[in-house]
Write a protein that holds these residues in place. Structure first.
Motif, mmCIF file in Angstrom:
data_model
loop_
_atom_site.group_PDB
_atom_site.id
_atom_site.type_symbol
_atom_site.label_atom_id
_atom_site.label_comp_id
_atom_site.label_asym_id
_atom_site.label_seq_id
_atom_site.Cartn_x
_atom_site.Cartn_y
_atom_site.Cartn_z
ATOM 1 N N VAL A 146 31.065 56.005 3.251
ATOM 2 C CA VAL A 146 31.337 54.647 2.904
ATOM 3 C C VAL A 146 31.623 53.393 4.068
ATOM 4 C CG1 VAL A 146 32.932 55.114 1.591
ATOM 5 C CG2 VAL A 146 33.393 55.882 3.449
ATOM 6 N N VAL A 149 27.499 52.029 4.545
ATOM 7 C CA VAL A 149 27.474 51.435 3.206
ATOM 8 C C VAL A 149 28.288 50.021 3.180
ATOM 9 C CG1 VAL A 149 27.578 50.912 0.759
ATOM 10 C CG2 VAL A 149 27.418 52.578 2.097
ATOM 11 N N GLN A 189 25.823 66.768 -7.366
ATOM 12 C CA GLN A 189 26.419 67.042 -7.544
ATOM 13 C C GLN A 189 28.185 66.778 -7.577
ATOM 14 O OE1 GLN A 189 26.018 69.994 -4.291
ATOM 15 N NE2 GLN A 189 25.520 71.952 -5.213
ATOM 16 N N GLY A 190 27.893 65.624 -6.885
ATOM 17 C CA GLY A 190 29.219 64.084 -7.142
ATOM 18 C C GLY A 190 29.500 63.919 -6.130
ATOM 19 N N GLU A 191 28.983 64.663 -4.672
ATOM 20 C CA GLU A 191 29.385 64.658 -3.786
ATOM 21 C C GLU A 191 28.936 63.424 -2.686
ATOM 22 O OE1 GLU A 191 29.537 69.543 -3.111
ATOM 23 O OE2 GLU A 191 28.259 68.298 -1.595
ATOM 24 N N MET A 192 28.137 62.882 -3.805
ATOM 25 C CA MET A 192 26.604 61.562 -2.311
ATOM 26 C C MET A 192 26.748 60.858 -2.972
ATOM 27 S SD MET A 192 23.906 62.180 0.397
ATOM 28 C CE MET A 192 24.424 63.057 1.622
ATOM 29 N N MET A 193 27.271 59.460 -2.629
ATOM 30 C CA MET A 193 26.479 58.570 -3.490
ATOM 31 C C MET A 193 24.817 58.770 -3.323
ATOM 32 S SD MET A 193 28.360 54.754 -2.348
ATOM 33 C CE MET A 193 28.580 55.634 -1.085
ATOM 34 N N ASP A 197 23.638 53.397 -7.341
ATOM 35 C CA ASP A 197 24.691 53.072 -6.472
ATOM 36 C C ASP A 197 24.569 52.498 -4.687
ATOM 37 O OD1 ASP A 197 26.107 54.130 -8.454
ATOM 38 O OD2 ASP A 197 26.528 57.128 -6.705
ATOM 39 N N GLU A 200 23.190 48.973 -5.895
ATOM 40 C CA GLU A 200 23.474 48.238 -6.113
ATOM 41 C C GLU A 200 25.234 47.399 -5.690
ATOM 42 O OE1 GLU A 200 25.691 50.126 -10.136
ATOM 43 O OE2 GLU A 200 27.138 48.674 -10.360
ATOM 44 N N ILE A 201 25.320 48.244 -5.054
ATOM 45 C CA ILE A 201 26.547 48.228 -3.823
ATOM 46 C C ILE A 201 26.013 46.729 -2.725
ATOM 47 C CG2 ILE A 201 28.532 48.045 -2.339
ATOM 48 C CD1 ILE A 201 28.483 51.309 -3.306
ATOM 49 N N LEU A 202 25.010 47.085 -2.959
ATOM 50 C CA LEU A 202 24.466 46.356 -1.263
ATOM 51 C C LEU A 202 23.244 44.845 -1.857
ATOM 52 C CD1 LEU A 202 23.900 48.504 1.347
ATOM 53 C CD2 LEU A 202 25.911 46.651 1.113
ATOM 54 N N ARG A 264 20.051 74.054 -12.898
ATOM 55 C CA ARG A 264 20.772 73.441 -13.770
ATOM 56 C C ARG A 264 22.021 74.303 -14.370
ATOM 57 N NH1 ARG A 264 17.428 68.665 -15.513
ATOM 58 N NH2 ARG A 264 15.886 69.345 -14.440
ATOM 59 N N LEU A 265 21.677 76.208 -14.820
ATOM 60 C CA LEU A 265 22.487 76.272 -15.457
ATOM 61 C C LEU A 265 24.361 76.901 -14.783
ATOM 62 C CD1 LEU A 265 22.803 78.485 -18.546
ATOM 63 C CD2 LEU A 265 21.610 79.903 -17.443
ATOM 64 N N PHE A 266 23.334 77.662 -13.642
ATOM 65 C CA PHE A 266 24.544 77.773 -12.820
ATOM 66 C C PHE A 266 25.207 76.630 -12.072
ATOM 67 C CE2 PHE A 266 22.316 81.746 -13.923
ATOM 68 C CZ PHE A 266 23.889 82.147 -14.448
ATOM 69 N N GLY A 267 24.935 75.437 -12.133
ATOM 70 C CA GLY A 267 25.099 74.273 -11.456
ATOM 71 C C GLY A 267 25.174 74.130 -9.747
ATOM 72 N N SER B 2 26.578 70.904 -14.789
ATOM 73 C CA SER B 2 25.832 72.095 -15.697
ATOM 74 C C SER B 2 26.930 73.134 -16.847
ATOM 75 C CB SER B 2 26.145 73.373 -14.581
ATOM 76 O OG SER B 2 27.398 74.667 -14.259
ATOM 77 N N ASN B 13 35.029 63.493 -8.542
ATOM 78 C CA ASN B 13 33.344 63.216 -8.885
ATOM 79 C C ASN B 13 33.707 62.124 -7.033
ATOM 80 O OD1 ASN B 13 31.665 61.716 -8.124
ATOM 81 N ND2 ASN B 13 30.937 62.323 -10.522
ATOM 82 N N THR B 14 33.908 62.568 -6.070
ATOM 83 C CA THR B 14 34.090 62.107 -4.957
ATOM 84 C C THR B 14 32.803 60.845 -5.056
ATOM 85 O OG1 THR B 14 33.029 63.672 -3.674
ATOM 86 C CG2 THR B 14 35.821 63.384 -3.920
#
Lengths: 268, 91
Positions: A146, A149, A189-193, A197, A200-202, A264-267, B2, B13-14
């Motif tokens: 954050v 950016v 894993q949705g932990e980082m933009m 993303d 799109e912002i910049l 993929r299976l275990f994420g 998964s 989802n951060t």
């Protein structure tokens, strides 16, 4: 006529100097006469990252003040032909750079080189303004985080209002977004933009993504621009970036991580 | 996502949170940057107040000055509330 490119970011520690060294080396490897100027007066570090710290005699401020000429100050890289470094001064005088002095040096370099890369200091103070003032193009280095950016967005605002091209109503500086320290796995894993993303912002065209990589620290430890470590992912990524900058098509190899069936299976 | 995530409590989802926060703050800061050229507004308001005071007794808060963007042009709006007569001058 040479192209003047500023490497800038606003925030510190995002990889401006690493990028300046790697990008300049990449351009020189492609046969372009390239000089990289360290604008971080007082906190000189480009020399260290490029492994020429013991060869600095005259610096940028000496040239501006007429205490030495460009030939004395320019350091020729020993590994890559056509690559030169103009080191920053260690003076604590923050007014050491003048707009007239910087202009004179850049004009002289433009006669002799194909590319003049300006490694900007962090912040939005005088040094950063000087580094971007005469630029034709800008590489905005951003981490997918954050504060980086937000600071990049401010720098983009300054590029379009406080530079020579902006002040003289010329064609605006061509901006390129470079996302560094990118961890595709964490993006999944949705932990980082994601790169999309941030882009799109910049709203600046994406030049490329440099993956978070141990080879970057190893390269700077040794004083070798990471582009010369052609086996490393970061080195490859910088070579792609240089090729794209020169107008070649290169797939974005580092935006998405390769995931096995099991991951993929275990994420993970 | 998964296969097993469907059975786990959905983690926040951060990255999405970061993106949304940035979009808001960046839009706000860009808006401010756009109005930087109107930084003379407080001074203009002060001087107008002095001119009006030559003729009518008004308080500081009875004058309002504002710039609104309307497509490609901007509107300078000046509002002075005259308390005694309850009249409103609008320009």
């Amino acid at each position: 006529m040479a192209n003047v490119i500023v490497v800038t970011s606003g925030k510190g520690g995002v990889g401006k100097t690493t990028t300046s060294a790697a990008f300049a080396t990449g351009l020189a490897l492609r046969g372009f006469k390239t000089v990289v100027i360290d604008f971080d007066v007082g906190l000189r570090n480009l020399d260290l990252v490029m492994g020429c710290e013991r060869r600095v005699v005259y610096d940028f401020v000496n040239v501006i003040n007429g205490e030495g000429n460009l030939n004395q100050a320019l350091i020729r890289d020993k590994r890559v032909d056509d690559l030169f470094i103009l080191p920053a001064s260690q003076t604590r005088d923050k007014d050491a750079l003048t707009l007239e002095g910087v202009e004179r040096v850049i004009q002289e370099l433009k006669q002799r080189f194909d590319f003049v890369i300006c490694d900007s200091p962090a912040g939005i103070e005088q040094g950063a303004i000087m580094a971007m003032y005469f630029a034709d193009e800008a590489v905005v280095v951003t981490n997918p985080e954050v504060s980086s950016v937000r600071d990049s967005d401010r720098i983009i605002g300054i590029l379009s209002s406080k530079t020579y091209r902006a002040v003289h109503n010329l064609e605006p500086i061509k901006e390129h977004l470079l996302i560094t320290r990118y961890a595709a796995k964490r993006v999944n894993q949705g932990e980082m933009m994601s790169a999309e993303d941030v882009q799109e912002i910049l709203a600046v065209p994406l030049l490329g993504v440099i993956p978070e990589s141990p080879s970057v620290l190893q390269a700077s430890n040794a004083g070798i621009p990471v582009t010369l470590d052609t086996h490393s992912d970061a080195g490859q990524a910088y070579l792609d970036v240089v090729a794209r900058f020169l107008g070649e098509e290169r797939p974005q190899r580092f935006i998405h991580s390769k995931r096995s069936f099991f991951s993929r299976l275990f994420g993970t | 996502m998964s296969f097993f995530d469907y059975f786990l409590a959905t983690r926040k989802n951060t990255a999405t949170v970061a993106k949304e926060r940035l979009q808001i703050i960046v839009a706000h800061e860009r808006g401010q940057r756009g109005t930087a050229k109107f930084d003379y507004l407080p001074l203009l308001q002060q001087e107008l107040l002095e001119v009006v005071r030559k003729y009518v007794a008004i308080q500081d808060d009875q004058i309002k000055i504002n710039i609104e963007k309307d497509g490609s042009y901007e509107v300078l709006e000046l509002n002075i509330a005259l308390s005694e007569t309850d009249k409103k001058i609008q320009k």
